[in-house]
Design a protein around this motif. Structure first.
Motif, PDB file in Angstrom:
ATOM      1  N   GLU A  47       5.321  -8.155  -4.345  1.00 56.90           N
ATOM      2  CA  GLU A  47       6.373  -7.521  -5.139  1.00 56.90           C
ATOM      3  C   GLU A  47       6.505  -8.224  -6.486  1.00 56.90           C
ATOM      4  OE1 GLU A  47      11.183  -6.668  -4.879  1.00 56.90           O
ATOM      5  OE2 GLU A  47      10.029  -6.993  -3.052  1.00 56.90           O
ATOM      6  N   SER A  79      12.005   2.526  -5.515  1.00 57.56           N
ATOM      7  CA  SER A  79      10.869   1.698  -5.095  1.00 57.56           C
ATOM      8  C   SER A  79       9.634   2.283  -5.760  1.00 57.56           C
ATOM      9  CB  SER A  79      10.711   1.717  -3.570  1.00 57.56           C
ATOM     10  OG  SER A  79      11.816   1.102  -2.952  1.00 57.56           O
ATOM     11  N   ARG A  82       8.481  -9.424  -9.793  1.00 58.60           N
ATOM     12  CA  ARG A  82       9.856  -9.755 -10.185  1.00 58.60           C
ATOM     13  C   ARG A  82       9.873 -10.110 -11.651  1.00 58.60           C
ATOM     14  NH1 ARG A  82      12.351 -14.232  -6.521  1.00 58.60           N
ATOM     15  NH2 ARG A  82      10.350 -15.218  -6.893  1.00 58.60           N
ATOM     16  N   SER A 124      12.389  -2.306  -6.111  1.00 57.42           N
ATOM     17  CA  SER A 124      11.162  -3.082  -5.973  1.00 57.42           C
ATOM     18  C   SER A 124      10.062  -2.389  -6.761  1.00 57.42           C
ATOM     19  CB  SER A 124      10.738  -3.204  -4.496  1.00 57.42           C
ATOM     20  OG  SER A 124      10.279  -1.955  -4.005  1.00 57.42           O
TER      21      SER A 124
END
Length: 822
Positions: A359, A291, A361, A319
């Motif tokens: 987050e 993360s 992506r 993430s």
């Protein structure tokens, strides 16, 4: 910083080292030098247990790596001194080899690889440092004072070691060095070091024996890599990885993370700065399953750098979030994490900002909407090959940067193209390349090709964002659209000399701008660097000429100029130089010349400026003064010429603030026109001139302080004579010249120091000159008073005189000069 040639050598050595290790039986090699292997089979990452060498190790606490990864051949001692050695270093330390190079040569010989060795030896970055064994807090107290928010503990946790640099110098500087690691982490090679002066000041970059050093805030020795030893040590167990932009943010965040979270929340940075592209891709596999929080500075380069890291790791991590601090995004030099924490920000608040951040992506996994043949919409996944930024779908991490921009403006921003405008009276468009830091002229936009785009704006951004082949690529820009974008922005602004600021020093709304090639600096209490070629409605021409100053050197000298004694010593040094011409008719001329050089650097800043004439008979030293001395003092900012034309001066000066030096200014067909041109520069008046092609009038004006030299200057009219300060040389006292001037480098340094004295005192000088010229000085003409008020104001300001004392100084100069005889 290393040269391209040296970088190529280092890359070749890395490849050779890998070939030698791949061809060597690592386990057999360690057994041969006496290491006791106790493990039966290696771990998944290639580690094979052994007993530590050189100490009693009943419970085996060391290992060697026999895997195929970047740490193949390493020896790791988990106790004792915590040694982490390559096979070559271990063979030299534990075996019979004299040096690690001897060990490598032997293993290469066995593998028949000696023929691949370069002729030059490999230079390790550690060889440039002399490490200090014992830590001493007193040594770094200057660093701690200069950077509030950083603690001694954080410096140590991040791997900081006190060292001397350069190692072989008789007068080395104490520095703190932090190791930089590659994909192998702390078990791999230390591939470089970032060093910073232990006293918090600038550090001189050593450039080899006999070469001048260069002042820097931080220096990277060797190759770039990951910094933050504590974070890399606890990498496997870390639940959260902070990726920050620079060393000061690394140390500040390491200081702020509570002790109970330090092994779970780790922080790293990279040694190569925000523009680095190769390292994020190289170390991306390390981030697999992590993360990650990316936190960069609040400026355009910082957020672009954040996008590079997110793009490199986003398909591998669990993430990744881009944490943007609550500051405005500036074009350059935006506020950073240390600013926020010093202002009162806490780690708890930082975690709150992380939780609120969206987050990131990759587009490979992001759903997109497309239409099928029947016109129905369907949610699909973009192919993995399209994980780069798409013009239609910008990465969220820099979405704020593109908010409110037209598609054409977004296109130019991605390519790093800043369109300055269209040159008045032509169809030529001028633009600035942020990637290459140069100004380019596009004369025929309709014929602009991909090859021109690469040449003008750089291969990297063009290949990343421009469709290169014949087939359309929906994720990239077509060249035709780029031409359209440049034309659309170019047509919005007309470029004239009046709205452009070129090479030299300018005043803009109470601030000084030092315009260099590729960058400019803003002086407003302190010095800030910028490469964005616009400011407050003015276009900054960063593409003309070569660099005439070094930013860090000016910054360092500005700090010294806070001392009035230092400024006075600079004027004294210059006066002693000019006094080497011992045939001045008036004895105060060396001091007057020192002040005139100071004000010449800032010539465009003044409300009124004199002209300067050096006069004297043949062989009196005029050409030596102009060509061998003043030319080097003004450096790359100077325009030196003999027998110029008025049109030539106008065209070469353009919109720059170059210092004009004309030697042999004797009577010819051009002199009267040149004198007329110089007459307009006293108060910066403009003249109107026609152009042959466009039939349009063009304005031109000088704000310059020209220097001319001649046996006689030809100032027949009183208005001309009164504008000039005459520096008169007499006959030399001996037929044999004994005049010796310093080297060009020494003269250039003196010129830089004189310029800094001017930068330090310009406001006082401007105010003092305005007062001085309002006073009466007997029968002295008002224009003569104006001419002398500026250099006398400079002398008075540096010497700490009040207005009355400076006026007395001026009066003494007038008493020594017979204005009629001039």
């Amino acid at each position: 910083p290393t040269s391209k040639k040296k970088q190529n050598r280092e890359i070749k050595w890395d490849e050779i080292n890998r070939l030698v290790l791949d061809a060597t039986d690592i386990e057999a090699a360690y057994r041969e030098i006496g290491v006791e292997i106790v493990g039966k089979r290696p771990s998944a990452s290639g580690w094979l247990q052994c007993r530590a060498f050189g100490r009693d190790d009943k419970s085996p606490s060391a290992a060697i790596n026999i895997g195929d990864g970047p740490i193949r051949g390493r020896y790791r001692d988990l106790g004792g001194n915590g040694d982490s050695l390559s096979l070559f270093d271990a063979a030299a330390q534990f075996g019979t080899f004299g040096t690690w190079e001897d060990a490598r040569r032997e293993y290469a010989k066995r593998a028949d690889l000696l023929k691949k060795f370069p002729k030059s030896d490999q230079e390790r970055p550690a060889e440039k440092l002399s490490f200090v064994e014992n830590w001493n807090r007193l040594t770094i107290r200057g660093l701690l004072k200069a950077y509030p928010g950083i603690t001694e503990e954080a410096i140590l946790l991040c791997g900081g070691v006190i060292a001397r640099y350069p190692a072989k110098s008789p007068q080395p500087r104490y520095v703190v060095s932090w190791p930089a690691y590659g994909p192998g982490g702390i078990d791999g090679e230390t591939r470089g070091y970032v060093i910073q002066a232990a006293d918090g000041g600038l550090i001189d970059l050593f450039k080899g024996e006999g070469n001048p050093t260069q002042p820097e805030k931080r220096i990277t020795l060797g190759a770039s890599g990951l910094l933050g030893r504590h974070g890399l040590k606890h990498w496997e167990a870390a639940e959260l990885v902070w990726k920050v932009e620079g060393v000061s943010d690394l140390l500040t965040l390491q200081s702020a993370i509570p002790a109970e979270l330090r092994e779970k929340h780790v922080v790293i940075t990279n040694a190569g700065g925000t523009h680095e592209s190769g390292l994020p891709i190289e170390v991306a596999p390390m981030f697999s399953g992590k993360s990650v929080a990316v936190l960069h500075d609040c400026d355009v380069p910082g957020q672009q750098g954040a996008g590079k890291w997110i793009g490199a790791i986003s398909s591998l991590v669990d993430s990744v979030r881009n944490v943007v601090l609550p500051f405005e995004i500036e074009p350059n030099h935006g506020k950073d994490l240390r600013d926020w924490i010093v202002a009162g920000g806490t780690y708890e608040q930082l975690l709150g900002m992380l939780a609120a951040a969206g987050e990131m992506r990759t587009q490979a996994a992001a759903p997109a909407v497309q239409q099928d043949a029947a016109g129905q919409t369907a949610e699909v996944l973009l192919p993995a090959s399209q994980t780069h930024l798409s013009p239609a779908q910008p990465n969220l991490s820099i979405a704020a940067e593109f908010a409110g921009l037209t598609p054409e403006q977004q296109c130019l921003k991605r390519l790093g193209i800043v369109v300055l405008g269209e040159i008045e009276g032509t169809k030529t468009i001028t633009a600035f390349s942020q990637h290459l830091a140069k100004v380019v002229e596009i004369k025929a936009i309709d014929r602009y090709k991909i090859e021109n785009l690469i040449q003008d704006f750089g291969e990297i951004p063009v290949k990343a964002h421009v469709a290169m082949g014949s087939e359309p690529d929906p994720a990239k820009f077509a060249v035709s659209f780029i031409r359209q974008s440049i034309a659309a922005e170019g047509g919005k602004r007309r470029l004239t000399d009046g709205n452009q600021l070129g090479l030299g020093i300018w005043e803009l709304n109470g601030r000084l701008l030092l315009v260099n090639s590729g960058e400019f600096a803003i002086l407003n209490g302190h010095l800030e660097k910028s490469v964005v070629p616009t400011m407050e409605g003015k276009l900054i021409d960063l593409g003309s000429g070569t660099k005439w100053y070094e930013f860090e050197q000016i910054n360092s000298l500005l700090a010294e100029s806070e001392s009035s004694e230092w400024c006075q010593s600079v004027l004294n040094e210059a006066s002693e130089l000019f006094a080497r011409w011992d045939n001045w008719v008036i004895n105060d001329t060396p001091q007057l010349m020192s002040a005139l050089v100071c004000i010449s650097f800032l010539q465009t800043v003044w409300d009124f400026r004199p002209q300067i004439a050096v006069c004297g008979p043949t062989n009196s030293g005029k050409s030596c003064l102009m060509e061998d001395c003043l030319k080097h003092i003004f450096g790359e900012l100077v325009l030196t010429c003999s027998k110029p034309s008025e049109a030539g001066i106008r065209q070469f000066i353009g919109h720059t603030a170059r210092v004009i030096l004309i030697d042999e200014f004797e009577h010819d067909q051009h002199r009267e026109k040149i004198l007329e041109l110089f007459r307009t520069s006293s108060r910066g008046a403009e003249t109107l001139r026609g152009t042959a092609g466009s039939q349009k009038g063009v304005k031109f004006g000088l704000k310059h302080l020209p220097w001319v030299s001649a046996i006689e200057v030809g100032l027949k009219r009183a208005p001309d004579r009164n504008r000039y300060i005459m520096l008169e040389l007499g006959k030399v006292k001996s037929n044999k010249s004994t005049l010796v001037v310093p080297s060009p480098d020494a003269l250039r340094l003196l010129g830089t120091k004189l310029m800094v004295v001017g930068l330090r005192h310009w406001r006082k000088v401007k105010a003092a000159a305005a007062e001085l010229k309002q006073r009466g000085y007997g029968q002295v003409d008002r224009r003569v008073v104006e001419s002398f008020s500026l250099p006398c104001a400079m002398l008075g300001s540096v010497l700490g005189m009040d207005t009355a004392q400076t006026a007395d100084l001026m009066q003494s100069m007038f008493d020594k000069r017979d204005q009629a005889a001039q």
